[in-house]
Design an enzyme around this catalytic site. Structure first.
Site, PDB file in Angstrom:
ATOM      1  CG  HIS A   1      -5.178  -2.455   8.551  1.00  0.00           C
ATOM      2  ND1 HIS A   1      -5.427  -1.372   8.988  1.00  0.00           N
ATOM      3  CD2 HIS A   1      -4.312  -2.501   9.284  1.00  0.00           C
ATOM      4  CE1 HIS A   1      -4.776  -0.679   8.933  1.00  0.00           C
ATOM      5  NE2 HIS A   1      -3.564  -2.115   9.145  1.00  0.00           N
TER       6      HIS A   1
ATOM      7  CG  ASN B   1      -8.937  -1.554  11.634  1.00  0.00           C
ATOM      8  OD1 ASN B   1      -7.675  -2.378  11.172  1.00  0.00           O
ATOM      9  ND2 ASN B   1      -9.065  -0.578  11.415  1.00  0.00           N
TER      10      ASN B   1
ATOM     11  CG  ASP C   1      -0.368  -0.643   2.549  1.00  0.00           C
ATOM     12  OD1 ASP C   1       0.798  -0.673   2.294  1.00  0.00           O
ATOM     13  OD2 ASP C   1      -0.927  -0.910   3.189  1.00  0.00           O
TER      14      ASP C   1
ATOM     15  CD  GLU D   1      -8.644   0.434   7.127  1.00  0.00           C
ATOM     16  OE1 GLU D   1      -8.290  -0.371   8.352  1.00  0.00           O
ATOM     17  OE2 GLU D   1      -8.155   2.087   7.701  1.00  0.00           O
TER      18      GLU D   1
HETATM   19  C1  F6R Z   1       1.519  -1.808   6.140  1.00  0.00           C
HETATM   20  C2  F6R Z   1       0.256  -1.858   6.538  1.00  0.00           C
HETATM   21  C3  F6R Z   1      -0.738  -2.297   7.419  1.00  0.00           C
HETATM   22  C4  F6R Z   1       0.653  -3.064   8.803  1.00  0.00           C
HETATM   23  C5  F6R Z   1       0.138  -2.428  10.087  1.00  0.00           C
HETATM   24  C6  F6R Z   1       0.461  -3.067  11.463  1.00  0.00           C
HETATM   25  O1  F6R Z   1       2.049  -1.897   4.951  1.00  0.00           O
HETATM   26  O2  F6R Z   1      -0.550  -2.775   5.630  1.00  0.00           O
HETATM   27  O3  F6R Z   1      -1.891  -3.011   7.447  1.00  0.00           O
HETATM   28  O4  F6R Z   1       1.209  -3.642   8.737  1.00  0.00           O
HETATM   29  O5  F6R Z   1      -1.256  -1.630  10.218  1.00  0.00           O
HETATM   30  O6  F6R Z   1       0.992  -1.665  11.618  1.00  0.00           O
HETATM   31  P1  F6R Z   1       2.449  -1.300  12.867  1.00  0.00           P
HETATM   32  O7  F6R Z   1       3.394  -2.573  11.606  1.00  0.00           O
HETATM   33  O8  F6R Z   1       2.526  -0.936  12.381  1.00  0.00           O
HETATM   34  O9  F6R Z   1       1.407  -2.496  13.956  1.00  0.00           O
END
Ligand code: F6R
Length: 241
Positions: free
Chosen positions: A134, A132, A63, A139
């Protein structure tokens, strides 16, 4: 689904780097699906230390924020260059990430799906887990969106991202994310999770119903998922066994 319990973040990073190293050694032109955020930083550090040959490796990121230029320190392409690409011998033309500045979001999503197809799919997809539930920026929703799409970030994600920005106004509210099909088509999915704050969502994702409200729950349907998680993240899950 295989679950590897690790002692701490350092071990999570070495175990995950082992899986990626094995993939690259098995297939030198592997397609690696990569994530940003705090979870994979240690893994990338570990991969850099190992001096692996990335000259034929292709990467495709999950992303990118909309509206951030590549030289913005909070953009995901900046993050990837800073944390991995600038320190290994990957070729620039083998790096793929959505263009956050694309004016036509829809066109950019089509281009990105074509890019995944042209790469021949993803061999190993690295994932972090959002608070959440994701994966990528898929989302909580009423459906699983298959293709790459523009997404309005949920309040929980905006709040989680606020730690990286000086003011609320600067936090991007939209992103382009790979869809669930791109992720689920990967040959091997490696989900890395650490910390007590992710314990309840990890349990929901693995043991709860498969629902778009917890997008990671779809991983229950994939036949090769490795979860690398520390004790704290696994604490709620363990109570159910
Ligand atoms: C990042 C992404 C997100 C993160 C997720 C966890 O490219 O796609 O799904 O992997 O938000 O984020 P952290 O590792 O910062 O807790």
């Amino acid at each position: 689904m295989e679950i590897i319990e690790v002692k701490n973040y350092d071990e999570l990073s070495t175990v995950t780097a082992d899986l990626i190293e094995k993939q690259i050694k098995m297939k030198e032109d592997s397609v690696l699906g990569l994530a940003t955020g705090s979870s994979p930083v240690g893994t990338y550090k570990e991969l850099i230390k190992r001096n692996l040959d990335f000259s034929k490796v292709r990467t495709i990121n999950l992303d990118e924020y909309r509206g951030l230029a590549p030289d913005n320190k909070q953009s995901y392409i900046y993050f990837m260059r800073d944390n991995l690409f600038n320190h290994v011998n990957i070729k620039d033309e083998n790096i793929n990430i959505p263009n956050g500045l694309a004016e036509e979001g829809f066109e950019e999503c089509l281009r990105y799906d074509k890019c995944i197809e042209d790469l021949g799919g993803i061999d190993l997809q690295l994932l972090g887990l959002g608070l959440n539930g994701h994966i990528g920026f898929n989302e909580p929703n009423t459906e699983f969106v298959k293709g790459t799409h523009v997404v309005t970030l949920s309040q929980s994600t905006i709040d989680a991202n606020s730690r990286f920005f000086e003011s609320y106004e600067e936090i991007p509210k939209e992103a382009i994310t790979m869809g669930i099909k791109g992720i689920m088509d990967a040959g091997h999915i490696v989900l890395i999770v650490n910390g007590a704050k992710k314990a309840s969502i990890l349990k929901e994702a693995i043991c709860g119903p498969i629902t778009p409200k917890v997008q990671a729950s779809i991983l229950q349907l994939h036949n090769k998922v490795t979860i690398v998680a520390d004790k704290e993240a696994l604490s709620e899950l363990k109570k159910t066994f």
